[in-house]
Design an enzyme around this catalytic site. Structure first.
Site, PDB file in Angstrom:
ATOM      1  N   ARG A  57       5.575   8.160   9.961  1.00  0.00           N
ATOM      2  CA  ARG A  57       4.883   8.195   8.661  1.00  0.00           C
ATOM      3  C   ARG A  57       5.897   8.392   7.532  1.00  0.00           C
ATOM      4  O   ARG A  57       5.706   7.931   6.417  1.00  0.00           O
ATOM      5  CB  ARG A  57       3.812   9.292   8.637  1.00  0.00           C
ATOM      6  CG  ARG A  57       3.146   9.442   7.286  1.00  0.00           C
ATOM      7  CD  ARG A  57       1.766  10.115   7.296  1.00  0.00           C
ATOM      8  NE  ARG A  57       1.530  11.068   8.336  1.00  0.00           N
ATOM      9  CZ  ARG A  57       1.996  12.339   8.352  1.00  0.00           C
ATOM     10  NH1 ARG A  57       2.714  12.793   7.337  1.00  0.00           N
ATOM     11  NH2 ARG A  57       1.734  13.127   9.362  1.00  0.00           N
ATOM     12  N   ASP A 183       2.611  -5.398 -12.426  1.00  0.00           N
ATOM     13  CA  ASP A 183       2.285  -6.072 -11.170  1.00  0.00           C
ATOM     14  C   ASP A 183       3.001  -7.424 -11.195  1.00  0.00           C
ATOM     15  O   ASP A 183       2.692  -8.299 -12.005  1.00  0.00           O
ATOM     16  CB  ASP A 183       0.756  -6.251 -11.066  1.00  0.00           C
ATOM     17  CG  ASP A 183       0.333  -6.824  -9.713  1.00  0.00           C
ATOM     18  OD1 ASP A 183       1.113  -7.595  -9.121  1.00  0.00           O
ATOM     19  OD2 ASP A 183      -0.800  -6.524  -9.283  1.00  0.00           O
TER      20      ASP A 183
HETATM   21  C1  LIG Z   1      -4.036  -9.488  -4.005  1.00  0.00           C
HETATM   22  C2  LIG Z   1      -3.536  -8.770  -5.196  1.00  0.00           C
HETATM   23  C3  LIG Z   1      -3.544  -7.359  -5.244  1.00  0.00           C
HETATM   24  C4  LIG Z   1      -4.116  -6.522  -4.123  1.00  0.00           C
HETATM   25  O1  LIG Z   1      -3.330  -6.635  -2.979  1.00  0.00           O
HETATM   26  P1  LIG Z   1      -3.876  -6.477  -1.460  1.00  0.00           P
HETATM   27  O2  LIG Z   1      -2.640  -6.713  -0.671  1.00  0.00           O
HETATM   28  O3  LIG Z   1      -4.944  -7.498  -1.269  1.00  0.00           O
HETATM   29  O4  LIG Z   1      -4.403  -5.083  -1.333  1.00  0.00           O
HETATM   30  C5  LIG Z   1      -3.015  -6.752  -6.370  1.00  0.00           C
HETATM   31  N1  LIG Z   1      -2.519  -7.483  -7.405  1.00  0.00           N
HETATM   32  C6  LIG Z   1      -2.515  -8.831  -7.386  1.00  0.00           C
HETATM   33  C7  LIG Z   1      -1.963  -9.591  -8.549  1.00  0.00           C
HETATM   34  C8  LIG Z   1      -3.024  -9.515  -6.285  1.00  0.00           C
HETATM   35  O5  LIG Z   1      -3.029 -10.859  -6.286  1.00  0.00           O
END
Ligand SMILES: *Cc1c(COP(=O)(O)O)cnc(C)c1O
Length: 375
Positions: A57, A183
């Site tokens: 972990r 992101d």
């Molecule tokens: C898919 C996605 C997420 C979430 O990710 P998961 O791996 O599905 O939990 C977050 N941000 C963006 C831009 C995504 O395309």
């Protein structure tokens, strides 16, 4: 030999995981061990988490490779590999306390809004939305309670592009302690490195381009500041939502071809955009210029149903960034949890489709779209 840190992107990923191990493997083996032997009490007492392993972990060899590789690519001090993109979102927002405020871009992956609502309901954290246009409108939303600014660029699915440097400069001029998180799922560090543009935290759904083969679920967080890294480290080892050894092993393998894949996604997407812009029934195409994500509007609900039902090579499914091209209807799929009025304000209508251009031959993809659009 040059220091690894000064090597080019392609070299860093190609050599990822190349370790000196007892059996001298070239590719990193998959380590399936829940725990690791202590050679003596002294090592256990003075354990250095950057040097060795104790319990899976906390860290595993395969996870460490992924984390160090992503930290290099994003030019941060430390990376974290967690169980999903949403786990990465949760990790970043774990700094928030009751009463804090967050300013966020208004167009994001749909699951983010579901988590924002949870934090509003259970922790009285306020989320204010910015449309990504005027910087003055963003700074007007900042208050002494603002703890974090959340961006996604290009955004999902409206392909809004935000000037990360301009936002980070403006936010940090107001208060250098506000974290700017980005992101970077759609562009990956191959096209964009938010930490070098003034952001404090970068996140990825590794399920998408980093993984690249529609076969793993994972999330990545990379930070610039060692103190923040320590906070996130304590949080991940406590909640335990880390990426499995097997997914890390697959991800290391995937990263080796990330530059090749991204170049190809872009080349094919550009060709497909040129086709869609002249195609029948297509009213408008949204494409940020790089990578493989394209959104487009069709001219009727009937046409949407027909296209989703008649693509043959392209799959009607809800993800992105892999070798296989996928077509999604965000209004009903990825963004179903975003309030109806917000979806419509953003332009996420039932006539908007989102295409993730895969690694098939672009001409084959165009032929499939042409037959589905009824040309
Ligand atoms: C898919 C996605 C997420 C979430 O990710 P998961 O791996 O599905 O939990 C977050 N941000 C963006 C831009 C995504 O395309």
């Amino acid at each position: 030999m040059t220091e690894k840190d000064s090597l080019a992107f392609e070299t860093i990923v190609a050599e990822a995981g190349s370790v000196k191990d007892g059996a001298n493997p070239v590719a990193q083996p998959l380590y399936l061990s829940a725990c690791y032997r202590h050679p003596d009490l002294e090592q256990a007492v003075n354990f250095d988490r950057l040097q060795g392993f104790t319990y899976s972990r906390v860290e595993t060899p395969n996870r460490k490779t992924v984390e160090q590789t992503l930290a290099k690519l994003e030019e941060g001090c430390q990376g974290f590999a967690v169980a999903s993109g949403m786990a990465a979102v949760q990790l970043v927002l774990s700094v928030l306390k009751t009463g804090d405020e967050v300013v966020s871009l208004d167009d994001l992956y749909g699951g983010d809004f579901r988590y924002f609502r949870h934090l509003e309901d259970h922790f009285q954290i306020a989320f204010k939305l910015w449309d990504g246009k005027q910087l003055s409108a963003l700074t007007g939303l900042l208050t002494p309670k603002t703890r974090l600014v959340w961006l996604e660029t290009p955004s999902n699915p409206m392909m809004k592009s935000v000037d990360i440097q301009a936002v980070a400069d403006a936010v940090h001029a107001y208060n250098p302690d506000i974290l700017v998180a980005v992101d970077n799922t759609f562009y990956t560090p191959f096209y964009q490195k938010p930490l070098t543009l003034g952001a404090d935290v970068v996140i990825h759904s590794a399920t998408k381009y980093l993984g690249g083969h529609n076969d793993i679920l994972g999330g990545i967080v990379v930070v610039k500041d060692p103190q923040l890294a320590d906070f996130y480290f304590q949080y991940t080892i406590t909640v335990g939502d880390t990426m499995s050894a097997f997914d890390c092993w697959l991800l290391t393998r995937s990263l080796k071809t990330l530059p090749l894949r991204m170049r190809q996604h872009t080349a094919s997407a550009q060709k497909i955009v040129a086709f869609l812009e002249k195609a029948p029934h297509v009213e408008k195409v949204l494409y940020p210029g790089k990578a493989g994500m394209i959104s487009f509007y069709l001219d009727s609900d009937a046409e949407v149903e027909r296209v989703l039902g008649s693509v043959k090579l392209i799959t009607f499914a809800e993800s992105l960034g892999g070798a296989e091209s996928l077509l999604t209807i965000p209004y009903y799929q990825t963004h179903d949890d975003v309030a109806e009025d917000q979806r419509l304000r953003l332009g996420i209508t039932p006539r908007l489709l989102r295409l993730s251009v895969g690694l098939e031959n672009a001409d084959d993809l165009i032929a499939d779209l042409a037959q589905a659009l009824g040309e």
